[in-house]
Scaffold this motif. Structure first.
Motif, mmCIF file in Angstrom:
data_model
loop_
_atom_site.group_PDB
_atom_site.id
_atom_site.type_symbol
_atom_site.label_atom_id
_atom_site.label_comp_id
_atom_site.label_asym_id
_atom_site.label_seq_id
_atom_site.Cartn_x
_atom_site.Cartn_y
_atom_site.Cartn_z
ATOM 1 N N GLU A 104 75.471 -39.176 -66.646
ATOM 2 C CA GLU A 104 75.707 -38.306 -65.505
ATOM 3 C C GLU A 104 74.433 -38.139 -64.660
ATOM 4 O O GLU A 104 73.319 -38.091 -65.200
ATOM 5 C CB GLU A 104 76.191 -36.936 -65.982
ATOM 6 N N PRO A 105 74.576 -38.011 -63.336
ATOM 7 C CA PRO A 105 73.417 -37.868 -62.449
ATOM 8 C C PRO A 105 72.521 -36.677 -62.806
ATOM 9 O O PRO A 105 71.296 -36.776 -62.704
ATOM 10 C CB PRO A 105 74.053 -37.694 -61.061
ATOM 11 N N ASP A 106 73.131 -35.546 -63.209
ATOM 12 C CA ASP A 106 72.303 -34.390 -63.537
ATOM 13 C C ASP A 106 71.461 -34.627 -64.779
ATOM 14 O O ASP A 106 70.332 -34.117 -64.905
ATOM 15 C CB ASP A 106 73.156 -33.131 -63.708
ATOM 16 N N LEU A 107 71.977 -35.453 -65.710
ATOM 17 C CA LEU A 107 71.208 -35.796 -66.904
ATOM 18 C C LEU A 107 70.053 -36.726 -66.543
ATOM 19 O O LEU A 107 68.944 -36.602 -67.082
ATOM 20 C CB LEU A 107 72.120 -36.444 -67.945
ATOM 21 N N ILE A 108 70.290 -37.649 -65.631
ATOM 22 C CA ILE A 108 69.214 -38.523 -65.134
ATOM 23 C C ILE A 108 68.092 -37.682 -64.532
ATOM 24 O O ILE A 108 66.907 -37.916 -64.794
ATOM 25 C CB ILE A 108 69.764 -39.524 -64.104
ATOM 26 N N ASP A 109 68.471 -36.685 -63.737
ATOM 27 C CA ASP A 109 67.461 -35.818 -63.115
ATOM 28 C C ASP A 109 66.651 -35.066 -64.172
ATOM 29 O O ASP A 109 65.426 -34.918 -64.036
ATOM 30 C CB ASP A 109 68.139 -34.822 -62.174
ATOM 31 N N ARG A 110 67.312 -34.598 -65.222
ATOM 32 C CA ARG A 110 66.608 -33.863 -66.286
ATOM 33 C C ARG A 110 65.621 -34.777 -67.013
ATOM 34 O O ARG A 110 64.507 -34.360 -67.349
ATOM 35 C CB ARG A 110 67.608 -33.280 -67.287
ATOM 36 N N ILE A 111 66.009 -36.032 -67.246
ATOM 37 C CA ILE A 111 65.121 -36.974 -67.932
ATOM 38 C C ILE A 111 63.907 -37.291 -67.058
ATOM 39 O O ILE A 111 62.764 -37.309 -67.535
ATOM 40 C CB ILE A 111 65.884 -38.261 -68.301
ATOM 41 N N ARG A 112 64.135 -37.528 -65.781
ATOM 42 C CA ARG A 112 63.038 -37.881 -64.881
ATOM 43 C C ARG A 112 62.069 -36.717 -64.676
ATOM 44 O O ARG A 112 60.914 -36.920 -64.315
ATOM 45 C CB ARG A 112 63.601 -38.348 -63.546
ATOM 46 N N ALA A 113 62.546 -35.505 -64.934
ATOM 47 C CA ALA A 113 61.697 -34.327 -64.740
ATOM 48 C C ALA A 113 60.753 -34.074 -65.919
ATOM 49 O O ALA A 113 59.859 -33.236 -65.822
ATOM 50 C CB ALA A 113 62.571 -33.100 -64.506
ATOM 51 N N ILE A 114 60.935 -34.790 -67.032
ATOM 52 C CA ILE A 114 60.068 -34.588 -68.199
ATOM 53 C C ILE A 114 58.661 -35.059 -67.852
ATOM 54 O O ILE A 114 58.456 -36.218 -67.469
ATOM 55 C CB ILE A 114 60.617 -35.361 -69.413
ATOM 56 N N ASP A 115 57.681 -34.175 -67.980
ATOM 57 C CA ASP A 115 56.318 -34.499 -67.534
ATOM 58 C C ASP A 115 55.314 -34.597 -68.671
ATOM 59 O O ASP A 115 54.105 -34.541 -68.455
ATOM 60 C CB ASP A 115 55.837 -33.464 -66.511
ATOM 61 N N ARG A 184 72.708 -38.680 -86.560
ATOM 62 C CA ARG A 184 73.299 -39.037 -85.274
ATOM 63 C C ARG A 184 73.048 -37.938 -84.254
ATOM 64 O O ARG A 184 73.139 -36.743 -84.549
ATOM 65 C CB ARG A 184 74.808 -39.261 -85.450
ATOM 66 N N ALA A 185 72.765 -38.343 -83.014
ATOM 67 C CA ALA A 185 72.562 -37.404 -81.925
ATOM 68 C C ALA A 185 72.924 -38.086 -80.623
ATOM 69 O O ALA A 185 72.742 -39.293 -80.471
ATOM 70 C CB ALA A 185 71.115 -36.903 -81.882
ATOM 71 N N THR A 186 73.435 -37.316 -79.686
ATOM 72 C CA THR A 186 73.762 -37.841 -78.365
ATOM 73 C C THR A 186 72.546 -37.728 -77.459
ATOM 74 O O THR A 186 71.591 -36.998 -77.748
ATOM 75 C CB THR A 186 74.929 -37.061 -77.747
ATOM 76 N N ILE A 187 72.599 -38.398 -76.328
ATOM 77 C CA ILE A 187 71.486 -38.331 -75.388
ATOM 78 C C ILE A 187 71.341 -36.911 -74.844
ATOM 79 O O ILE A 187 70.229 -36.427 -74.606
ATOM 80 C CB ILE A 187 71.651 -39.360 -74.242
ATOM 81 N N GLU A 188 72.458 -36.205 -74.679
ATOM 82 C CA GLU A 188 72.388 -34.817 -74.215
ATOM 83 C C GLU A 188 71.645 -33.949 -75.228
ATOM 84 O O GLU A 188 70.802 -33.111 -74.865
ATOM 85 C CB GLU A 188 73.794 -34.251 -73.987
ATOM 86 N N GLN A 189 71.945 -34.133 -76.516
ATOM 87 C CA GLN A 189 71.282 -33.348 -77.548
ATOM 88 C C GLN A 189 69.790 -33.668 -77.626
ATOM 89 O O GLN A 189 68.960 -32.775 -77.828
ATOM 90 C CB GLN A 189 71.959 -33.602 -78.893
ATOM 91 N N LEU A 190 69.443 -34.935 -77.456
ATOM 92 C CA LEU A 190 68.037 -35.328 -77.512
ATOM 93 C C LEU A 190 67.258 -34.766 -76.321
ATOM 94 O O LEU A 190 66.120 -34.302 -76.473
ATOM 95 C CB LEU A 190 67.924 -36.849 -77.561
ATOM 96 N N VAL A 191 67.867 -34.800 -75.151
ATOM 97 C CA VAL A 191 67.204 -34.234 -73.977
ATOM 98 C C VAL A 191 67.046 -32.721 -74.134
ATOM 99 O O VAL A 191 66.002 -32.147 -73.798
ATOM 100 C CB VAL A 191 67.975 -34.579 -72.689
ATOM 101 N N ASP A 192 68.080 -32.065 -74.664
ATOM 102 C CA ASP A 192 67.973 -30.622 -74.929
ATOM 103 C C ASP A 192 66.825 -30.329 -75.881
ATOM 104 O O ASP A 192 66.100 -29.335 -75.724
ATOM 105 C CB ASP A 192 69.273 -30.094 -75.536
#
Length: 514
Positions: A104-115, A184-192
């Motif tokens: 999802e686009p909002d998940l892409i934005d969250r990943i790109r915001a990791i600094d 097991r973990a989803t990409i959403e869980q890993l980003v969280d």
């Protein structure tokens, strides 16, 4: 090594989708594994003019990095990505070449915001069907953010490293040198886990759903599809999309499909669900449900969702044996997935708790890897199908202990043994071993409903009628969390459809204005 014609054909079609030139940057030695990797890279290189290779220095030998020509990449494979990881390799080269990942686009934005600088390392086995989810998620994060890098490490090829770190369950993820995640973990869980969960505000404008499904397994997706096809405003919220099916390797009783595997089936189901107007909310746990004029669901982050009807498709999880040592040594010798973790116990003595079909199937799988397998069954006789019992009796490396009760799992930093008692003589005995695989069935994911008004039976299952309705008007349930007589994927799908149609009929009879 030589790739099979089927793999080559599959790979060739994907290589045609490359959007830019790819360089496989290889680090090899003189050992046998390096020779195998050299042969693998050579075969890949010869299949496309857009792929070349070069030699570089990497931390592990053998390894290779997937890079766009002229640009360094953060994706490294330490080991040959075959088996379940072959898809991870294909997706890596496509995404590094420039193809956008399907998230999802909002998940892409969250990943790109990791600094922050994040160096991930994931230990896998090629037989693990859960590992690719984690590998592919961390690869995507590496493609989208230059601060992030990821190395897949094949445990069988780097056994000394696995042993020295005491890794006894896969996937196990290290972040910047320290153990960070297991299972097991989803990409959403890993980003969280990296950047924190979504706030309540992210759910503020959802409005009132006609049907809100809780659960992302076969029952939940079936319910969502049927509800959406009725033209209802439909949402689906799931802590882990895919449910228990993601733990299932071989599925041979899905009518119309001679053979499939759990992750593959759920990927197809997710694609089917997304083809309809369903608001899918992943990596969110529901903590309570209350009925007033509308039904409110409260998420663990405090956010509230509202719906005219709710379908609880909560699924089930592996049942614990609840003895001392089980929780203490989870992922340190105690495990629930022989397909995932079995290769880590090669040449070791292990035990399987449970003499049903899943227990004997696990024992037979492990017999080809482990030094010896002990099967412990609580009842005087095995419960598994006769064909499995016959195969067990013909396997010298398997010992079956019937009418015994597991008392304690022993260990220090990891499992060293198991203590059990003979239920007839009450004599206690100890087995020295390094792994315990628990296979004693499932328990419904309904513990959070115990204090609610929803009726549960003595097994914790939600009681439903033939329309899938619970005792609370407007609240329905489907799948393995209900009191259905049988727990099967195809039955869960049917019950999801039943609940959705039941919810539709309920809304016709009980119209609720927004």
């Amino acid at each position: 090594m030589t790739l099979s014609n089927d793999i080559k054909s599959q790979l060739q079609s994907y290589l045609e989708l490359l959007e830019s030139d790819i360089v496989l940057q290889v680090c090899l030695g003189d050992d046998h594994n390096s020779q195998k990797m050299d042969e693998f890279i050579t075969e890949i290189e010869t299949m496309s003019d857009r792929i070349s290779r070069e030699s570089i220095t990497l931390e592990r030998i053998p390894s290779f990095q997937v890079s766009k020509k002229g640009e360094a990449s953060g994706i490294i494979f330490s080991g040959i990505p075959l088996g379940h990881e072959f898809a991870s390799f294909i997706l890596a080269i496509l995404q590094v070449s420039g193809r956008a990942p399907k998230i999802e686009p909002d998940l892409i934005d969250r990943i790109r915001a990791i600094d922050q600088k994040l160096q991930f390392e994931t230990y896998v086995s090629l037989t693990c069907h859960n590992c690719p989810d984690v590998v592919q998620a961390l690869n995507i994060m590496s493609v989208l953010n230059d601060n992030i890098s990821h190395t897949m490490i094949e445990g069988g090829m780097f056994q000394d490293e696995v042993t020295s770190k005491g890794i006894m369950s896969v996937p196990t993820v290290y972040l910047n040198g320290s153990e960070w995640s297991s299972g097991r973990a989803t990409i959403e869980q890993l980003v969280d886990k990296v950047s924190g969960p979504l706030s309540e505000e992210a759910f503020a404008d959802k409005g009132i759903y006609d049907v809100l499904v809780v659960g992302g397994g076969p029952a939940g997706n079936s319910a969502a599809i049927y509800a959406a096809r009725k033209g209802l405003k439909t949402g689906l919220v799931a802590e882990t999309f895919g449910g228990q099916v993601m733990e299932t390797v071989g599925i041979e009783n899905m009518i119309g499909n001679l053979y499939t595997e759990g992750p593959k089936l759920m990927a197809q189901i997710e694609e089917h669900t997304k083809s309809y107007d369903v608001d899918i909310i992943k990596a969110q746990k529901v903590s309570s449900v209350e009925k007033a004029k509308v039904i409110t669901l409260t998420l663990s982050n405090g956010a509230v969702l509202e719906a005219k009807t709710v379908i609880l498709a909560l699924g089930a999880k592996w049942r614990n044996i609840n003895v001392p040592g089980e929780a203490e040594f989870r992922n340190k010798g105690v495990t629930y997935c022989p397909h995932c973790d079995g290769p880590l116990f090669e040449g070791k003595d292990v035990a399987v708790i449970g003499g049903g079909n899943s227990g004997l199937e696990a024992a037979l799988d492990l017999a080809g890897l482990a030094k010896h397998v002990y099967v412990l069954e609580f009842l005087p006789e095995l419960k598994a199908d006769q064909v499995l019992q016959e195969r067990i009796s013909q396997t010298d490396s398997i010992t079956v202990l019937k009418n015994v009760a597991t008392q304690e799992i022993l260990g220090d930093t990891q499992v060293t043994g198991l203590r059990y008692s003979d239920r007839e003589s009450e004599e206690e005995k100890t087995i020295s071993l390094e792994g315990v695989f628990v296979q004693i069935g499932l328990v419904p994911n309904t513990s959070w409903l115990i204090d609610s008004d929803i009726e549960l039976n003595q097994r914790g299952e939600i009681v439903v009628d033939k329309q899938g309705a619970t005792n609370i008007p407007g609240i329905f349930a489907a799948g393995d969390c209900t009191d259905s007589a049988y727990k099967q994927i195809i039955i869960s799908m049917g019950s999801g459809a039943t609940a959705a149609i039941g919810a539709f009929d309920y809304l016709i009879r009980n119209p609720i204005s927004d």
